[in-house]
Design an enzyme around this catalytic site. Structure first.
Site, PDB file in Angstrom:
ATOM      1  N   ARG A 152       0.811  -1.244   0.007  1.00 39.92           N
ATOM      2  CA  ARG A 152      -0.068   0.022  -0.038  1.00 39.92           C
ATOM      3  C   ARG A 152       0.788   1.101   0.072  1.00 39.92           C
ATOM      4  NH1 ARG A 152      -5.084  -2.146   0.758  1.00 39.92           N
ATOM      5  NH2 ARG A 152      -5.425  -3.753   2.032  1.00 39.92           N
TER       6      ARG A 152
ATOM      7  N   THR B  20      -5.795   1.542  -6.462  1.00 38.89           N
ATOM      8  CA  THR B  20      -5.005   1.077  -7.592  1.00 38.89           C
ATOM      9  C   THR B  20      -5.308   1.468  -8.675  1.00 38.89           C
ATOM     10  OG1 THR B  20      -4.436  -1.061  -6.388  1.00 38.89           O
ATOM     11  CG2 THR B  20      -3.871  -1.036  -8.852  1.00 38.89           C
TER      12      THR B  20
ATOM     13  N   THR C 296     -10.327  -6.912  -6.105  1.00 36.41           N
ATOM     14  CA  THR C 296     -10.655  -6.751  -4.689  1.00 36.41           C
ATOM     15  C   THR C 296     -11.724  -7.594  -4.086  1.00 36.41           C
ATOM     16  OG1 THR C 296     -12.219  -5.515  -3.452  1.00 36.41           O
ATOM     17  CG2 THR C 296     -12.642  -5.138  -5.512  1.00 36.41           C
TER      18      THR C 296
ATOM     19  N   ASP D  78     -13.181  -7.581  -1.648  1.00 33.81           N
ATOM     20  CA  ASP D  78     -14.594  -7.020  -1.123  1.00 33.81           C
ATOM     21  C   ASP D  78     -15.767  -6.793  -2.091  1.00 33.81           C
ATOM     22  OD1 ASP D  78     -13.084  -6.701   1.090  1.00 33.81           O
ATOM     23  OD2 ASP D  78     -12.962  -4.655   1.146  1.00 33.81           O
TER      24      ASP D  78
ATOM     25  N   MET E 215     -14.253 -10.157   5.543  1.00 35.04           N
ATOM     26  CA  MET E 215     -13.837  -8.937   4.984  1.00 35.04           C
ATOM     27  C   MET E 215     -14.713  -8.007   4.432  1.00 35.04           C
ATOM     28  SD  MET E 215     -10.075  -9.361   3.898  1.00 35.04           S
ATOM     29  CE  MET E 215      -8.527  -9.431   5.282  1.00 35.04           C
ATOM     30  N   GLY E 216     -14.593  -6.811   4.173  1.00 37.41           N
ATOM     31  CA  GLY E 216     -15.636  -5.830   3.770  1.00 37.41           C
ATOM     32  C   GLY E 216     -15.376  -4.415   4.424  1.00 37.41           C
ATOM     33  N   ARG E 217     -14.546  -3.775   4.035  1.00 36.87           N
ATOM     34  CA  ARG E 217     -14.380  -2.484   4.539  1.00 36.87           C
ATOM     35  C   ARG E 217     -15.520  -1.339   4.424  1.00 36.87           C
ATOM     36  NH1 ARG E 217      -8.810  -0.627   4.455  1.00 36.87           N
ATOM     37  NH2 ARG E 217      -8.313  -1.737   2.557  1.00 36.87           N
TER      38      ARG E 217
ATOM     39  N   TYR F 138      -7.821 -13.288   7.030  1.00 37.16           N
ATOM     40  CA  TYR F 138      -6.505 -13.294   6.359  1.00 37.16           C
ATOM     41  C   TYR F 138      -6.448 -14.847   5.542  1.00 37.16           C
ATOM     42  CZ  TYR F 138      -5.085  -8.536   7.810  1.00 37.16           C
ATOM     43  OH  TYR F 138      -5.067  -7.217   8.038  1.00 37.16           O
TER      44      TYR F 138
ATOM     45  N   ILE G 117      -8.798 -16.360   4.396  1.00 29.21           N
ATOM     46  CA  ILE G 117      -9.475 -16.652   3.323  1.00 29.21           C
ATOM     47  C   ILE G 117      -9.019 -15.938   2.091  1.00 29.21           C
ATOM     48  CG2 ILE G 117     -11.642 -15.350   2.256  1.00 29.21           C
ATOM     49  CD1 ILE G 117     -13.240 -16.113   4.988  1.00 29.21           C
TER      50      ILE G 117
HETATM   51  N1  ADP Z   1      -5.946   8.428  -5.223  1.00 32.31           N
HETATM   52  C1  ADP Z   1      -4.966   7.569  -5.547  1.00 32.31           C
HETATM   53  N2  ADP Z   1      -4.112   8.235  -6.694  1.00 32.31           N
HETATM   54  C2  ADP Z   1      -2.719   7.441  -7.068  1.00 32.31           C
HETATM   55  N3  ADP Z   1      -2.801   6.386  -6.223  1.00 32.31           N
HETATM   56  C3  ADP Z   1      -3.452   5.776  -5.195  1.00 32.31           C
HETATM   57  C4  ADP Z   1      -4.629   6.484  -5.018  1.00 32.31           C
HETATM   58  N4  ADP Z   1      -5.234   5.788  -4.082  1.00 32.31           N
HETATM   59  C5  ADP Z   1      -4.588   4.812  -3.473  1.00 32.31           C
HETATM   60  N5  ADP Z   1      -3.324   4.676  -4.382  1.00 32.31           N
HETATM   61  C6  ADP Z   1      -2.271   3.501  -4.534  1.00 32.31           C
HETATM   62  O1  ADP Z   1      -2.844   2.479  -5.032  1.00 32.31           O
HETATM   63  C7  ADP Z   1      -2.211   1.469  -4.467  1.00 32.31           C
HETATM   64  C8  ADP Z   1      -3.260   0.321  -3.855  1.00 32.31           C
HETATM   65  O2  ADP Z   1      -4.236   1.360  -2.922  1.00 32.31           O
HETATM   66  P1  ADP Z   1      -5.132   0.158  -1.820  1.00 32.31           P
HETATM   67  O3  ADP Z   1      -6.216   1.476  -1.533  1.00 32.31           O
HETATM   68  O4  ADP Z   1      -3.947   0.093  -0.675  1.00 32.31           O
HETATM   69  O5  ADP Z   1      -5.369  -0.825  -2.328  1.00 32.31           O
HETATM   70  P2  ADP Z   1      -6.636  -1.267  -3.443  1.00 32.31           P
HETATM   71  O6  ADP Z   1      -5.810  -1.060  -4.566  1.00 32.31           O
HETATM   72  O7  ADP Z   1      -6.842  -2.782  -3.346  1.00 32.31           O
HETATM   73  O8  ADP Z   1      -7.772  -0.457  -3.018  1.00 32.31           O
HETATM   74  C9  ADP Z   1      -1.177   1.785  -3.268  1.00 32.31           C
HETATM   75  O9  ADP Z   1      -0.041   1.920  -3.703  1.00 32.31           O
HETATM   76  C10 ADP Z   1      -1.863   3.516  -3.195  1.00 32.31           C
HETATM   77  O10 ADP Z   1      -0.573   4.274  -2.983  1.00 32.31           O
HETATM   78  O1  FBP Z   2      -4.565  -5.610   6.514  1.00 31.35           O
HETATM   79  P1  FBP Z   2      -4.507  -4.792   5.286  1.00 31.35           P
HETATM   80  O2  FBP Z   2      -3.411  -5.686   4.093  1.00 31.35           O
HETATM   81  O3  FBP Z   2      -4.487  -3.398   4.984  1.00 31.35           O
HETATM   82  O4  FBP Z   2      -5.907  -5.525   4.362  1.00 31.35           O
HETATM   83  C1  FBP Z   2      -7.089  -5.055   5.085  1.00 31.35           C
HETATM   84  C2  FBP Z   2      -8.154  -4.802   4.151  1.00 31.35           C
HETATM   85  O5  FBP Z   2      -7.845  -5.550   2.839  1.00 31.35           O
HETATM   86  C3  FBP Z   2      -9.168  -5.927   2.320  1.00 31.35           C
HETATM   87  O6  FBP Z   2      -9.228  -7.287   2.107  1.00 31.35           O
HETATM   88  C4  FBP Z   2      -9.158  -5.506   0.722  1.00 31.35           C
HETATM   89  O7  FBP Z   2      -8.882  -4.156   0.702  1.00 31.35           O
HETATM   90  P2  FBP Z   2      -8.275  -3.733  -0.760  1.00 31.35           P
HETATM   91  O8  FBP Z   2      -9.053  -4.266  -1.863  1.00 31.35           O
HETATM   92  O9  FBP Z   2      -8.683  -2.220  -0.764  1.00 31.35           O
HETATM   93  O10 FBP Z   2      -6.764  -4.053  -1.143  1.00 31.35           O
HETATM   94  C5  FBP Z   2     -10.087  -5.345   3.066  1.00 31.35           C
HETATM   95  O11 FBP Z   2     -11.421  -6.045   3.171  1.00 31.35           O
HETATM   96  C6  FBP Z   2      -9.574  -5.178   4.466  1.00 31.35           C
HETATM   97  O12 FBP Z   2      -9.998  -3.991   5.133  1.00 31.35           O
HETATM   98 MG    MG Z   3      -9.536  -0.486  -1.775  1.00 33.42          MG
END
Ligand code: ADP
Ligand code: FBP
Ligand code: MG
Length: 569
Positions: free
Chosen positions: A238, A266, A292, A294, A337-339, A449, A451
């Site tokens: 992240r 992402t 995802t 979720d 899970m499910g934020r 985790y 799952i």
């Molecule tokens: N608004 C954004 N602009 C650019 N990069 C972002 C933004 N939000 C998240 N990211 C980047 O995308 C990557 C994954 O984001 P994250 O929220 O952790 O997981 P997911 O993509 O699964 O939702 C991270 O490296 C983060 O820095």
């Molecule tokens: O402990 P971590 O790696 O931050 O992940 C927890 C989060 O990842 C998730 O499984 C999925 O989140 P993303 O799809 O945004 O990566 C959420 O349900 C959960 O809150």
């Molecule tokens: Mg996300």
């Protein structure tokens, strides 16, 4: 006659201003013909549109209007610059994706090598028609407008990269999800076997790996067995998204296809990378594959790994049920899970039929008093002597915040860190029955985790393969997009559409009603809550109106928003 609106980026270079002269006018006439009936030219005209449409470009002079239009919707002016809308008859709207020819002049095209491939060449009509699109809304009435469509994914007859020219990279970002390795494998094998590409690299540990680690060469041999393993062989993280540094590295290393696997965050990052690439005028395709667990990504039917997660959740629910049944007044509590979205909890509950109560972030609940959770638990134990509760991790966060000092901590990507609802509920339930002097046992299971870390099941494996192939076909054809299944068809979706809203369970839809009827739990909602939820659903799912689009376009967007593609049956 179809019309097409492309809005120039704020910092558009001179190329983007040439279309107002007479020469461009002629091009527009020509593009009005059905290109599906004839092969596109070897060297398409500057900024040619790879589909039949009359191109209406909005010049910088129209910016005051754009600003006004932006104020009427949620798209930023910068994002409005990347919206490609084309209109057709009977309210048809194409919400299109960017193409290399929008900003790189005179790109040569090549015949698709699949036409000579021993496996694929036997397929009748293997190539999709350039004009094929997929409707966002499939339930219509006699007089409905045709509504919003997305470009259909699939192999094109001509491609914009020669196989020797392609230098592709793959990155995985965000949390783990079953199927990540399958997507990586199929991207590598698909590029290699279908398009003879042999320069493919893995970026290690998410976005930051673009500028802080060596790129890993990937071959079909090196990825051959990885789909049998959970996690991601590339590593993930992240945070660390530095657009300029990432694109500097893409440019310096001569990468021209970027495959980005990850969730909503992402895909936002992928969009930023695309914008920077376009600003620099680089011949680079950016293909996002939404990931995802979720299932909270907008527009698409469902995300890969979701089925696997629901299936694996059954094991935890079964264990909770066994524990609950084996004790006097036993309660089994499972956190899934499910934020922000309770899809895993909802589907796992519906699939199991052993669950007496499912709590999700979208449906607020309360603990005490008439109609509250504690009263329901007491009733259920008196009736049945045991019960199973499934709670999504994002549920009840407001309740915890009221009783524990509020913490606003975030992870490296800016996602809010959640408090443990499972643990909190366990204590609350124990305290309640202690005060009532009623014997009970509660077993709290947190399999989250476990799952997330398993390999994808058979059906997700096939889904991952198709997503990877669609991503490859789109990138080879010169598009930048997020790939996704919409109403059962693979499509190329504009980045801004998948990142502007989040897919959530609609508590006013029939699916949630089915769940309530299967568990017999109270809905915890008053009429006022229901009205507010409907209103919030309407707003949350209204896509940003395309800037500069006509009233007809806007109303088609509104109509498409009224029926979600995922969920309601
Ligand atoms: N608004 C954004 N602009 C650019 N990069 C972002 C933004 N939000 C998240 N990211 C980047 O995308 C990557 C994954 O984001 P994250 O929220 O952790 O997981 P997911 O993509 O699964 O939702 C991270 O490296 C983060 O820095
Ligand atoms: O402990 P971590 O790696 O931050 O992940 C927890 C989060 O990842 C998730 O499984 C999925 O989140 P993303 O799809 O945004 O990566 C959420 O349900 C959960 O809150
Ligand atoms: Mg996300």
């Amino acid at each position: 006659m179809a019309s097409h609106i492309i809005l120039p980026p704020e910092d558009a270079d001179e190329n983007h201003h040439q279309e107002e002269d007479g020469e461009e006018e002629e091009e527009r006439e020509e593009l009005g013909h059905d290109v599906g009936e004839r092969a596109p030219p070897e060297h398409p005209p500057k900024a040619a549109l790879p589909f039949s449409a009359t191109c209406v470009r909005i010049s910088r002079d129209s910016y005051p209007n754009l600003r006004a239009l932006r104020n009427a919707s949620s798209v930023s002016l910068a994002d409005a610059a990347y919206v490609k809308i084309s209109e057709g008859d009977f309210g048809y709207v194409l919400d299109d994706v960017p193409h290399l020819t929008d900003y790189v002049p005179d790109i040569p095209t090549y015949p698709n090598p699949l036409q000579d491939h021993p496996a694929y060449s036997t397929v009748k009509q293997y190539f999709v028609n350039e004009d094929d699109t997929v409707p966002q809304k499939v339930v219509v009435q006699k007089n409905s407008r045709r509504g919003v469509h997305f470009r259909r994914a699939g192999p094109r007859q001509r491609i914009y990269f020669g196989p020797d020219e392609v230098k592709a990279c793959i990155v995985t970002c965000g949390g783990l999800c079953p199927g990540l390795n399958t997507v990586i494998r199929e991207l590598v094998c698909g590029l290699s076997h279908m398009y003879n590409v042999n320069s493919i690299f893995g970026i290690q540990n998410g976005y930051k790996g673009f500028y802080s680690s060596n790129y890993l060469p990937l071959t079909p041999k090196s990825v051959n067995d990885i789909h049998k393993r959970g996690g991601t062989v590339l590593g993930t993280s992240r945070g660390g998204h530095d657009t300029k540094k990432i694109v500097d590295n893409i440019q310096d290393r001569g990468i021209n296809q970027v495959y980005i696997i990850g969730g909503d965050g992402t895909q936002k990052g992928a969009y930023e990378i695309f914008k920077e690439i376009r600003k620099r005028g680089l011949k680079v395709s950016v293909a996002g594959v939404p990931k995802t667990i979720d299932n909270d990504i907008a527009i698409i039917d469902k995300s890969f790994g979701f089925d696997t997660a629901v299936e694996e959740a059954q094991r935890a629910i079964d264990s909770a049920h066994v524990e609950a049944c084996s004790a006097e007044n036993g309660i089994g509590l499972v956190k899934l899970m499910g934020r922000y979205s309770g899809f895993i909890a909802m589907y796992a509950t519906l699939a199991s039929r052993d669950v007496d109560c499912c709590l999700i972030p979208e449906s607020p609940f309360y603990m005490d008093g008439e109609g509250g959770l504690l009263q329901y638990i007491e009733r259920r134990l008196k009736e049945n002597k045991h019960m199973v509760i499934v709670v999504a991790e994002g549920a009840g966060q407001d309740l915890i915040a009221k009783s524990i000092a509020k913490s606003d901590q975030q992870d490296a990507s800016g996602n809010k860190l959640l408090l443990d609802i499972g643990l909190w509920l366990t204590h609350k339930i124990k305290d309640y029955f202690k005060s009532k002097k009623m014997e009970m046992t509660i077993k709290y299971i947190d399999p989250t985790y476990m799952i997330r870390a398993i390999p994808s099941n058979a059906s997700d494996n096939v889904y991952c393969t198709l997503l990877a192939h669609s991503a490859i076909h789109g990138a080879m054809a010169g598009y930048s997009f997020t790939v996704g299944m919409v109403n059962g068809r693979h499509t190329f979706i504009p980045f801004y559409r998948v990142t502007s809203t989040r897919n959530k369970v609609k508590v006013t839809d029939r699916m949630w009603a089915r769940l309530l009827s299967s568990t017999n739990q109270p809905s915890f909602l008053s009429q006022k809550d229901i009205d507010e939820a409907s209103e919030a659903d309407r707003h949350a799912n209204r896509p940003p109106l395309p800037m500069g689009a006509s009233h007809r376009v806007a109303s088609s967007f509104e109509q498409s928003a009224s029926t979600s593609s995922n969920g309601e049956i």
